[in-house]
Design an enzyme around this catalytic site. Structure first.
Site, mmCIF file in Angstrom:
data_model
loop_
_atom_site.group_PDB
_atom_site.id
_atom_site.type_symbol
_atom_site.label_atom_id
_atom_site.label_comp_id
_atom_site.label_asym_id
_atom_site.label_seq_id
_atom_site.Cartn_x
_atom_site.Cartn_y
_atom_site.Cartn_z
ATOM 1 N N LYS A 176 35.154 -13.045 -45.283
ATOM 2 C CA LYS A 176 36.721 -12.969 -45.383
ATOM 3 C C LYS A 176 36.984 -13.132 -43.912
ATOM 4 C CE LYS A 176 40.223 -11.552 -45.230
ATOM 5 N NZ LYS A 176 41.319 -11.689 -44.156
ATOM 6 N N GLU A 250 34.874 -1.461 -36.505
ATOM 7 C CA GLU A 250 34.957 -1.749 -35.177
ATOM 8 C C GLU A 250 36.723 -1.977 -34.916
ATOM 9 O OE1 GLU A 250 35.855 -3.155 -31.809
ATOM 10 O OE2 GLU A 250 35.061 -4.987 -32.729
ATOM 11 N N CYS A 284 39.593 -6.493 -27.838
ATOM 12 C CA CYS A 284 39.599 -4.978 -28.022
ATOM 13 C C CYS A 284 38.944 -4.130 -27.029
ATOM 14 C CB CYS A 284 38.850 -4.795 -29.377
ATOM 15 S SG CYS A 284 37.032 -5.362 -29.262
ATOM 16 N N GLU A 383 47.991 -0.039 -28.170
ATOM 17 C CA GLU A 383 47.313 -1.245 -27.891
ATOM 18 C C GLU A 383 48.093 -2.327 -28.074
ATOM 19 O OE1 GLU A 383 43.021 -3.217 -29.088
ATOM 20 O OE2 GLU A 383 44.134 -2.633 -30.540
#
Length: 482
Positions: A176, A250, A284, A383
């Site tokens: 997906k 993750e 990331c 973040e």
């Protein structure tokens, strides 16, 4: 443009089908409509999971490693033949500079598939261990159907980091992909069809959050592998916990670049160009908190600000571009909002801070540097996912480690020093899944993943393959040769 941008399609059970639901995909550099992409419905997800549990997929799980190796090599070759077009397509979708995209989205997928093909070529699924009474056969079996959910920032690498080890282990996969990069996801489908992977072994169903939620909760999925935000990862982890379902997560990061007092100025700044700004900040593992010793604070702050001001911002398809656009208007506005937060918190804006004047179209943000930042500031703890870095002063090595570890995240980090052993010792003290010394590059042979709010489990390396296997012990009385 490739065939992936033609009629929006899904790939289910070895066959392409026209998508009943579509979602527009926008070109990041212009903000204009690129194509309509497929958006899987819940019924499509059901069909894909059913195909992944079908007879051809089951046969894949019991095939010998050597049989899987040959098909995986064909899959890798098919991906490699599409590499140039794939790299260009991704850069148009998400703004990744083409020089990075050629490596990440072009070369990496085929390389990783070949790595896992080589890894399982000599793999024996069973081993015999002597026991106090008799012996035990320890058998490693594929975990089953994998629901793989991937984001838009590195769409090809993050998908193949799940697809390659899962297929090598004998699992079937329902991918997906994110709607923003739904076009390039179909490259995997085209390569699978060309290589002759059995029907249902790989199903490609890009979709929105509703499609992902349905896949995670599907009763016939055996494992979930997810890369994305920590917020989404918490929800997926909670659901997998409720279902007692294995999951690899993750997630996000707010990693520190620890510059030691003996660091070479020019070499460190050259390294930060990639480590702190790679992929327009949409990474990331970015070293977005730069920790600088007070004894050298002024010279490094000036150099980091100069670096940001000199970086080439522009067309992601131009070879000299270092900073391209962000993936969407929504993401650009999010980053600009964080810049305003930093100003209100009292940080000193030294470079950037807005939209480049020579980029009136698309979703660009200038490379931005804040100095005099306290580690408690939101811009130091949350973040941002854009080309924004913060510079934080420290007094000694102990304080640097404390600041680096004072975050809810733990995905990555870097240490910069002319003394490699000293830097390595600092790296050992950082509470994070990966650390680079005087650079940061993933190694396909070594595990990648985070701790704390940055995730669960590991991808890449032999550990990445182990995540798609389950161990079974068969206890037997008598000698092992019975």
């Amino acid at each position: 443009m490739t065939s992936s941008t033609d009629t929006p399609r899904l790939f289910i059970g070895g066959e392409f089908r026209e998508a009943s639901k579509v979602i527009p995909v926008w070109e990041a550099a212009t903000g204009e409509h690129l194509a309509d992409g497929p958006c899987a419905t819940e019924a499509d997800i059901d069909d894909a999971v059913s195909a992944a549990n079908g007879p051809d997929a089951k046969a894949w799980s019991t095939a010998t490693p050597s049989d899987r190796v040959e098909l995986l090599k064909g899959f890798a070759a098919a991906l490699r033949s599409r590499a140039a077009d794939t790299a260009t397509l991704v850069s148009r979708e998400n703004g990744m500079p083409i020089t990075l995209s050629r490596m990440a989205n072009g070369a990496f997928p085929a390389a990783l598939v070949n790595y896992y093909a080589k890894l399982i070529a000599a793999w024996e699924p069973e081993e015999i261990r002597p026991a106090l009474i008799g012996h035990t056969i320890v058998r490693h079996e594929p975990i089953g159907v994998v629901g793989a959910i991937t984001p838009w920032n590195y769409p090809q690498p993050l998908a193949v980091m799940k697809i390659a080890p899962a297929l090598a282990a004998g699992c079937s996969v329902v991918l997906k992909a994110a709607p923003e990069t739904s076009l390039d996801a179909m490259v995997f489908a085209e390569a699978a069809a060309e290589a002759g992977l059995p029907a249902g072994v790989l199903n490609v169903v890009p979709g929105d959050a509703a499609a992902g939620t349905h896949l995670v909760s599907h009763p016939d999925v055996d494992k979930v592998a997810f890369t994305g935000s920590t917020a989404a990862g918490r929800a997926i982890g909670a659901e997998c916990g409720r279902l007692i379902r294995p999951v690899t997560l993750e997630l996000g990061g707010k990693s520190a670049a620890v510059i030691l007092d003996d660091a070479d100025l020019d070499a460190t700044i050259a390294g930060l160009r990639s480590a702190s700004f790679v992929n327009n900040g949409q990474t990331c593992h970015l070293s977005s908190r730069i920790l600088v010793p007070r004894s050298r604070y002024g010279e490094f702050v000036d150099a980091i600000a100069t670096l940001a001001k000199e970086m080439v911002v522009g067309d992601p398809l131009a070879d000299d571009t270092e900073i391209g656009p962000l993936v969407s208007g929504r993401q650009r506005d999010r980053v600009l909002d964080y810049i305003e937060v930093g100003k209100r918190e009292g940080a000193k804006l030294l470079a950037g801070g807005g939209i480049p004047q020579d980029q009136p179209r698309g979703w660009f943000v200038e490379p931005t540097v804040f100095a005099d930042v306290d580690n408690s500031y939101r811009i130091a703890q949350e973040e941002i996912f854009g080309p924004v870095v913060v510079v934080i002063p420290y007094t000694d090595d102990r304080e640097a480690v404390r600041i680096a570890n004072t975050t809810e995240f733990g995905l990555a980090g870097t240490v910069w020093s002319q003394d490699v052993e000293r830097a390595t010792n600092i790296a050992r003290e950082m509470h994070t899944g990966t650390v680079g010394v005087n650079d940061y590059q993933l190694d396909i042979q070594a595990p990648f993943g985070g701790v704390k709010a940055s995730g669960l489990g590991r991808e890449l390396g032999p550990e990445g393959l182990a995540a798609y296997r389950v161990a079974k012990s068969i206890y037997r009385v008598g000698p092992a040769d019975n």
